[in-house]
Design a protein around this motif. Structure first.
Motif, PDB file in Angstrom:
ATOM      1  N   THR A   1       0.830  -1.198   0.000  1.00 46.16           N
ATOM      2  CA  THR A   1       0.000   0.000   0.000  1.00 46.16           C
ATOM      3  C   THR A   1       0.864   1.247   0.000  1.00 46.16           C
ATOM      4  OG1 THR A   1      -1.662  -1.189   1.286  1.00 46.16           O
ATOM      5  CG2 THR A   1      -1.874   1.200   1.155  1.00 46.16           C
TER       6      THR A   1
ATOM      7  N   LYS B   1      -6.714   8.275  -5.957  1.00 45.23           N
ATOM      8  CA  LYS B   1      -6.709   6.867  -5.584  1.00 45.23           C
ATOM      9  C   LYS B   1      -5.419   6.502  -4.848  1.00 45.23           C
ATOM     10  CE  LYS B   1      -9.545   5.331  -9.495  1.00 45.23           C
ATOM     11  NZ  LYS B   1      -9.594   4.427 -10.672  1.00 45.23           N
TER      12      LYS B   1
ATOM     13  N   GLU C   1      -2.205   4.461  -4.441  1.00 43.17           N
ATOM     14  CA  GLU C   1      -1.301   3.823  -5.391  1.00 43.17           C
ATOM     15  C   GLU C   1      -0.704   2.566  -4.766  1.00 43.17           C
ATOM     16  OE1 GLU C   1       0.509   7.214  -8.189  1.00 43.17           O
ATOM     17  OE2 GLU C   1       1.218   7.343  -6.128  1.00 43.17           O
ATOM     18  N   LEU C   2      -0.942   1.415  -5.387  1.00 46.39           N
ATOM     19  CA  LEU C   2      -0.361   0.165  -4.926  1.00 46.39           C
ATOM     20  C   LEU C   2       1.018  -0.019  -5.553  1.00 46.39           C
ATOM     21  CD1 LEU C   2      -3.451  -2.209  -5.144  1.00 46.39           C
ATOM     22  CD2 LEU C   2      -2.646  -0.844  -3.213  1.00 46.39           C
TER      23      LEU C   2
ATOM     24  N   GLN D   1      -6.439 -13.722  -3.312  1.00 48.55           N
ATOM     25  CA  GLN D   1      -6.581 -12.741  -2.237  1.00 48.55           C
ATOM     26  C   GLN D   1      -5.630 -13.089  -1.092  1.00 48.55           C
ATOM     27  OE1 GLN D   1     -10.210 -11.690   0.519  1.00 48.55           O
ATOM     28  NE2 GLN D   1     -10.203 -10.318  -1.242  1.00 48.55           N
TER      29      GLN D   1
ATOM     30  N   PHE E   1      -5.653  -7.787   0.232  1.00 50.73           N
ATOM     31  CA  PHE E   1      -5.363  -7.264  -1.104  1.00 50.73           C
ATOM     32  C   PHE E   1      -5.300  -8.429  -2.087  1.00 50.73           C
ATOM     33  CE2 PHE E   1      -1.397  -8.078   1.067  1.00 50.73           C
ATOM     34  CZ  PHE E   1      -0.599  -8.709   0.132  1.00 50.73           C
ATOM     35  N   ASN E   2      -5.588  -8.160  -3.340  1.00 50.67           N
ATOM     36  CA  ASN E   2      -5.425  -9.137  -4.407  1.00 50.67           C
ATOM     37  C   ASN E   2      -4.045  -8.950  -5.031  1.00 50.67           C
ATOM     38  OD1 ASN E   2      -7.967 -10.092  -3.980  1.00 50.67           O
ATOM     39  ND2 ASN E   2      -8.880  -9.159  -5.794  1.00 50.67           N
TER      40      ASN E   2
ATOM     41  N   PRO F   1       0.539  -6.364  -6.557  1.00 51.81           N
ATOM     42  CA  PRO F   1      -0.871  -6.195  -6.179  1.00 51.81           C
ATOM     43  C   PRO F   1      -1.711  -5.667  -7.336  1.00 51.81           C
ATOM     44  CG  PRO F   1       0.399  -4.328  -5.413  1.00 51.81           C
ATOM     45  CD  PRO F   1       1.389  -5.259  -6.068  1.00 51.81           C
ATOM     46  N   SER F   2      -2.994  -6.030  -7.332  1.00 51.37           N
ATOM     47  CA  SER F   2      -3.915  -5.528  -8.350  1.00 51.37           C
ATOM     48  C   SER F   2      -5.060  -4.721  -7.742  1.00 51.37           C
ATOM     49  CB  SER F   2      -4.489  -6.690  -9.167  1.00 51.37           C
ATOM     50  OG  SER F   2      -5.100  -7.648  -8.327  1.00 51.37           O
ATOM     51  N   SER F   3      -5.395  -4.968  -6.484  1.00 51.61           N
ATOM     52  CA  SER F   3      -6.443  -4.184  -5.829  1.00 51.61           C
ATOM     53  C   SER F   3      -6.287  -4.294  -4.324  1.00 51.61           C
ATOM     54  CB  SER F   3      -7.843  -4.653  -6.248  1.00 51.61           C
ATOM     55  OG  SER F   3      -8.062  -5.986  -5.845  1.00 51.61           O
ATOM     56  N   LEU F   4      -6.799  -3.295  -3.632  1.00 50.31           N
ATOM     57  CA  LEU F   4      -6.709  -3.235  -2.181  1.00 50.31           C
ATOM     58  C   LEU F   4      -8.055  -3.569  -1.569  1.00 50.31           C
ATOM     59  CD1 LEU F   4      -4.894  -2.476   0.258  1.00 50.31           C
ATOM     60  CD2 LEU F   4      -5.762  -0.130   0.031  1.00 50.31           C
ATOM     61  N   GLY F   5      -8.048  -4.419  -0.543  1.00 54.33           N
ATOM     62  CA  GLY F   5      -9.277  -4.802   0.131  1.00 54.33           C
ATOM     63  C   GLY F   5      -9.450  -4.083   1.460  1.00 54.33           C
TER      64      GLY F   5
END
Length: 259
Positions: free
Chosen positions: A46, A68, A70-71, A97, A110-111, A135-139
């Motif tokens: 993150t 947004k 940034e990962l 995940q 996170f994914n 990473p592709s997305s944050l959970g």
């Protein structure tokens, strides 16, 4: 001279050391997380939120708006063992995940996709590789991860990394599973000379034997996999309570031993 603190706070004993932190993965999309591999350090993926500048002529200062988060891809070292590489081979090149779990019970989901490589071999250091997390997305952030953790099965004692057999007698090794009597161990001989050795597991004992026609140049490995499909998570009858574990033993043959 200042005689005391302007503001004073009490120590509430809520500081935590990093021990017990881990990188977990929900490999089967079950909502429960098991350890990937043991790590010396766990990097964060993150980054900071992006910002956009603006400059309005009638205002006394320039401004910024937040965008947004940034990962960032992150890397960490791991021990270059057969068990760790086997585990990473099961996970690599898949978007799964993950959850970084901290020793105080907080988790961040996170994914991501994993990849790994071997490090340079340095005199005076353990053999290590580099694990890269893309990473592709944050959970979500979880404040109590304990109900989401699926423990990984373990052996109760120390299992040797290599065993040398002779043709005098069978080699027997205590090979019990820790804290779970319902689990079973599957012993499979793999490698170029897999047909020259026999491995069986029963009632907590691993039995190894050299077969007829074996030579001292015959090498193989035993793959030990612990599974337990009978213990289920409470309220989730379709989800196994424990994650499986795989361990390897190198096998070699020393020939006949004289009396």
């Amino acid at each position: 001279m200042q005689k005391g603190f302007l503001i004073e706070t009490e120590d509430d004993s809520r500081k935590h050391n990093p021990y017990g932190s881990a990188l977990l993965v929900d490999e089967n999309n079950e909502g429960f997380y098991a350890i990937t591999i043991p790590l010396e350090g766990i990097p964060t993926v993150t980054g900071d939120p992006e910002t956009f500048e603006y400059n309005v002529l009638t205002e006394r200062s320039k401004g910024q708006t937040k965008g947004k988060i940034e990962l960032e891809a992150a890397s960490t070292d791991f021990f270059w063992t057969k068990e760790n590489c086997n585990r990473l081979d099961q996970l690599k090149d898949k978007v799964l995940q993950y959850m970084t779990v901290y020793g105080n019970g907080i988790g961040v989901k996170f994914n991501a996709e994993l990849s790994y490589r071997a490090n340079d071999v340095d005199n005076g250091d353990n053999l290590k590789g580099t694990l890269t997390i893309t990473p592709s997305s944050l959970g979500d952030m979880v404040y109590d991860v304990r109900p989401l953790i699926k423990q990984t099965l373990q052996f109760a004692g120390t299992i040797p990394a290599d065993i040398v057999l002779t043709d005098k007698e069978e080699y027997k090794l205590s090979c019990k599973v820790k804290d779970d009597t319902a689990a079973k161990v599957t012993a499979t001989v793999i490698g170029d000379a897999s047909d020259k050795y026999t491995a069986t597991w029963a009632d907590g004992t691993l039995t190894l034997k050299a077969n007829e026609g074996i030579k001292q140049s015959d090498y193989a490995m035993v793959r030990l996999e612990i599974t337990d499909t009978t213990s289920k998570i409470d309220g989730e009858e379709s989800i196994n309570k424990y994650a499986p574990y795989t361990l390897f033993i190198d096998l070699s043959y020393a020939g006949e031993v004289s009396e």
